[in-house]
Design a protein around this motif. Structure first.
Motif, PDB file in Angstrom:
ATOM      1  N   VAL A   1     154.436  18.870 107.214  1.00 55.14           N
ATOM      2  CA  VAL A   1     153.891  19.711 106.152  1.00 55.14           C
ATOM      3  C   VAL A   1     154.813  20.891 105.866  1.00 55.14           C
ATOM      4  O   VAL A   1     154.911  21.361 104.732  1.00 55.14           O
ATOM      5  CB  VAL A   1     152.468  20.190 106.532  1.00 55.14           C
ATOM      6  CG1 VAL A   1     151.951  21.238 105.576  1.00 55.14           C
ATOM      7  CG2 VAL A   1     151.517  19.011 106.582  1.00 55.14           C
TER       8      VAL A   1
ATOM      9  N   PHE B   1     148.399  26.829 108.403  1.00 55.62           N
ATOM     10  CA  PHE B   1     148.299  25.440 108.851  1.00 55.62           C
ATOM     11  C   PHE B   1     147.029  25.245 109.671  1.00 55.62           C
ATOM     12  O   PHE B   1     146.266  24.302 109.435  1.00 55.62           O
ATOM     13  CB  PHE B   1     149.531  25.061 109.676  1.00 55.62           C
ATOM     14  CG  PHE B   1     149.445  23.696 110.287  1.00 55.62           C
ATOM     15  CD1 PHE B   1     149.750  22.568 109.540  1.00 55.62           C
ATOM     16  CD2 PHE B   1     149.053  23.527 111.603  1.00 55.62           C
ATOM     17  CE1 PHE B   1     149.662  21.295 110.101  1.00 55.62           C
ATOM     18  CE2 PHE B   1     148.968  22.276 112.175  1.00 55.62           C
ATOM     19  CZ  PHE B   1     149.274  21.155 111.424  1.00 55.62           C
TER      20      PHE B   1
ATOM     21  N   THR C   1     147.630  23.701 101.365  1.00 58.81           N
ATOM     22  CA  THR C   1     148.102  23.189 102.647  1.00 58.81           C
ATOM     23  C   THR C   1     147.224  22.042 103.128  1.00 58.81           C
ATOM     24  O   THR C   1     147.735  21.047 103.668  1.00 58.81           O
ATOM     25  CB  THR C   1     148.146  24.323 103.694  1.00 58.81           C
ATOM     26  OG1 THR C   1     149.005  25.356 103.192  1.00 58.81           O
ATOM     27  CG2 THR C   1     148.673  23.824 105.029  1.00 58.81           C
TER      28      THR C   1
ATOM     29  N   ALA D   1     150.227  13.913 104.005  1.00 53.78           N
ATOM     30  CA  ALA D   1     151.089  13.516 105.124  1.00 53.78           C
ATOM     31  C   ALA D   1     150.407  12.448 105.975  1.00 53.78           C
ATOM     32  O   ALA D   1     151.029  11.443 106.350  1.00 53.78           O
ATOM     33  CB  ALA D   1     151.463  14.727 105.967  1.00 53.78           C
TER      34      ALA D   1
ATOM     35  N   CYS E   1     154.572  24.019 107.065  1.00 52.78           N
ATOM     36  CA  CYS E   1     153.758  25.199 106.793  1.00 52.78           C
ATOM     37  C   CYS E   1     153.753  26.137 107.988  1.00 52.78           C
ATOM     38  O   CYS E   1     153.962  25.723 109.114  1.00 52.78           O
ATOM     39  CB  CYS E   1     152.328  24.771 106.481  1.00 52.78           C
ATOM     40  SG  CYS E   1     151.251  26.132 106.075  1.00 52.78           S
TER      41      CYS E   1
ATOM     42  N   LEU F   1     148.411  19.039 101.421  1.00 52.39           N
ATOM     43  CA  LEU F   1     149.668  18.563 102.005  1.00 52.39           C
ATOM     44  C   LEU F   1     149.414  17.818 103.321  1.00 52.39           C
ATOM     45  O   LEU F   1     150.047  16.787 103.590  1.00 52.39           O
ATOM     46  CB  LEU F   1     150.618  19.738 102.246  1.00 52.39           C
ATOM     47  CG  LEU F   1     151.158  20.443 101.005  1.00 52.39           C
ATOM     48  CD1 LEU F   1     151.926  21.706 101.400  1.00 52.39           C
ATOM     49  CD2 LEU F   1     152.045  19.512 100.189  1.00 52.39           C
ATOM     50  N   ILE F   2     148.492  18.335 104.114  1.00 52.95           N
ATOM     51  CA  ILE F   2     148.140  17.674 105.375  1.00 52.95           C
ATOM     52  C   ILE F   2     147.540  16.303 105.090  1.00 52.95           C
ATOM     53  O   ILE F   2     147.923  15.301 105.692  1.00 52.95           O
ATOM     54  CB  ILE F   2     147.162  18.549 106.197  1.00 52.95           C
ATOM     55  CG1 ILE F   2     147.894  19.787 106.725  1.00 52.95           C
ATOM     56  CG2 ILE F   2     146.520  17.746 107.334  1.00 52.95           C
ATOM     57  CD1 ILE F   2     146.978  20.844 107.324  1.00 52.95           C
TER      58      ILE F   2
END
Length: 89
Positions: free
Chosen positions: A45, A52, A22, A29, A47, A25-26
């Motif tokens: 994201v 998160f 995660t 982004a 999530c 992914l953050i």
């Protein structure tokens, strides 16, 4: 010790892997879209909480992101050299 069920499977480092994924992914982004509000970032994201939140904490602790208060909301962006290398705002 009392355990708390956050709706996240805790088996052999699964949570740590999910937090790390995660966090990636953050970062991606923010790298792609630039600075975002926490709500926008969470949507980007896709999530669930609390993973998160833990991933944001991880990136903050690693000094990869900056969180700025903007009125009643918070904005998140890549920090320093990370932002320059990524071309973010």
């Amino acid at each position: 010790m009392r355990s708390i069920d956050f709706g996240v499977a805790i088996e052999g480092g699964a949570v740590q892997r999910e937090i790390g994924t995660t966090a990636g992914l953050i970062w991606n982004a923010l790298n792609t879209k630039g600075e975002l509000s926490l709500a926008q970032l969470k949507t980007a994201v896709g999530c669930k909480t609390p993973v998160f939140d833990w991933a944001v904490g991880w990136l903050t602790r690693e000094d990869k992101i900056v969180i700025l208060r903007e009125g009643r909301t918070f904005r998140v962006g890549l920090k320093g050299a990370e932002a320059k290398a990524a071309g973010a705002k």
